[in-house]
Design an enzyme around this catalytic site. Structure first.
Site, mmCIF file in Angstrom:
data_model
loop_
_atom_site.group_PDB
_atom_site.id
_atom_site.type_symbol
_atom_site.label_atom_id
_atom_site.label_comp_id
_atom_site.label_asym_id
_atom_site.label_seq_id
_atom_site.Cartn_x
_atom_site.Cartn_y
_atom_site.Cartn_z
ATOM 1 N NE ARG A 78 63.152 -13.626 84.980
ATOM 2 C CZ ARG A 78 62.045 -13.331 85.632
ATOM 3 N NH1 ARG A 78 61.397 -14.281 86.271
ATOM 4 N NH2 ARG A 78 61.575 -12.119 85.632
ATOM 5 C CE LYS A 87 41.539 -1.950 86.277
ATOM 6 N NZ LYS A 87 41.199 -2.793 87.411
ATOM 7 N N GLY A 108 56.637 -6.482 82.229
ATOM 8 C CA GLY A 108 56.271 -7.744 81.574
ATOM 9 C C GLY A 108 55.498 -7.586 80.277
ATOM 10 N N GLY A 117 58.222 -5.546 88.245
ATOM 11 C CA GLY A 117 57.952 -4.695 89.407
ATOM 12 C C GLY A 117 59.107 -3.755 89.724
#
Ligand code: AMP
Length: 393
Positions: free
Chosen positions: A37, A194, A351, A374
């Site tokens: 990063r 999920k 991720g 996200g």
């Protein structure tokens, strides 16, 4: 997507506030374990300096909840930044114009963790103004933080002209190429644990894709909804109706859903557990499907052959444990091969997905891998991202 780019910004003699993502992984001793990063920020910083501007870097680190927490100070990044930039890097925990004024005309300043300010995560206008007063232009270069309506990722743009940094440009160019304006047919691969965490994503994708392959634990919920016995496999009985709804909507939207036709099952959730290939009608009560089976993989590869664009999020099995990484590895390698041969535009993010593709040795040949978790998911869900909306023309 038409958005304002770094090259559109007037930078000579100006100060650019640059939102970067320096939320780097650290070990127990606080040492940086992966400086990707930090490296990623270098091109935009250098470009601003070259254009004759000062650089003020803004980032969050961890979750200090609006209070100063010395353990989450960004000061420890300075030596690594100095090495990467081969230049002096100033540091300040104050939002004072005097600090910026005292720097050389191409100086670089790293400000303290943005989340030390209580107003950061609420998008507080007064705080945004305090930041904005330090500079002349705002450069959003942290796609991974762009789903937050925070001061540093969006609200500053109320007071300053906003442009995408070079990382942001790459993300937006590739992501819109994959979903907004793709070469058809477009195929999605969505795996992971999920259904409940990816309902919006699945619902949005069936409207946009020609083929949607569902894998991992979430595929078990779909199989269960269709009446198959999934034994002790991870599945969410409460989401049976949701799964059926998604399949119904896919039919309406003419999106072909690909579900596993076989699996690899074990009675223990551990690496190298005794396992066998199962068809959907012979999963035993005490067995868990931990990976997609060979026939399923074959179907996936065939579908990839027929696609021109692929968008991937989530592993197809419990890929952290051998041999339950097999289907993820095989499918990822195949997608990478097609991408390398320019037969497929292959884009992935999230991720676990990045970890899985790296594990497969496939990441390098993918057309593009998003650095975001996200934000990538929210973008796949079709949600407007505050840090991207401010960049639109
Ligand atoms: P997600 O964060 O939703 O992308 O889920 C990723 C996680 O799902 C990984 O840790 C995988 O090990 C797990 N996973 C994928 N397939 C299965 C499966 N069939 N059974 C249990 N866990 C799985």
């Amino acid at each position: 997507m038409d958005f304002k780019r770094l090259e559109d910004a007037k930078l000579k003699g100006k100060t650019a506030l640059v939102r970067v993502d320096f939320n780097v992984p650290v070990d127990a001793k606080g040492k940086i374990t992966d400086d990707t990063r930090l490296r990623a920020a270098v091109p935009s910083i250098k470009a601003i300096q070259k254009a004759g501007g000062k650089v003020v870097l803004l980032s969050h680190f961890g979750r200090p909840k609006g209070e100063v927490d010395p353990k989450l100070s960004l000061q420890f990044l300075v030596p690594t930044l100095v090495d990467l930039l081969e230049d002096e890097v100033h540091f300040s925990d104050q939002l004072h114009e005097a600090v910026v004024d005292s720097m050389a005309s191409d100086g670089v300043l790293l400000l303290e963790n943005t989340r030390f300010h209580a107003g950061e995560t609420t998008g507080d206008k007064d705080l945004a103004k305090l930041y904005a007063d330090l500079g002349d232009v705002y450069i959003q270069d942290a796609f991974s933080a762009s789903h937050r309506n925070h001061v540093s990722s969006a609200a500053i743009a109320e007071f300053l002209p906003a442009y995408a940094g070079l990382n942001m440009e790459r993300e937006l160019d590739h992501l819109s190429q994959a979903l907004d304006n793709p070469k058809q047919p477009v195929m999605g691969v969505v795996g992971g644990a999920k259904v409940s965490t990816k309902i919006e994503l699945l619902s949005n994708l069936v409207e946009k894709l020609d083929i949607l392959a569902i894998g991992g634990g979430m595929a078990n919920t779909f199989l269960y909804a269709l009446g198959h016995n999934v034994g002790k496999s991870l599945h969410e009985p409460d989401f049976k109706a949701t799964a059926l709804e998604i399949m119904k909507s896919a039919k309406k939207e003419k999106c072909r859903i690909l579900l596993p036709v076989d699996g690899v099952a074990a009675t223990e959730f551990k690496a190298n557990a005794e396992h066998r290939v199962v068809t959907l009608d012979n999963v035993k009560k005490n067995e868990m499907i931990l990976d997609a089976g060979p026939e399923t993989v074959e179907g996936l590869l065939d579908a990839m052959d027929s696609a021109k664009t692929l968008i991937w999020n989530g592993p197809l099995g419990a890929f952290e444990m051998t041999p339950f990484d097999t289907s993820t590895v095989e499918a990822a390698k195949y997608a990478a091969k097609l991408a390398k041969a320019s037969k497929l535009i292959a884009v992935a993010g999230g991720g676990d997905t990045v970890a899985a593709l790296n594990h497969a040795g496939a990441a390098e040949d993918f057309t593009f891998i998003s650095t975001a978790g996200g934000a990538f998911l929210e973008w796949m869900e079709g949600k407007p991202l505050p840090g991207v909306e401010i960049l639109k023309k």
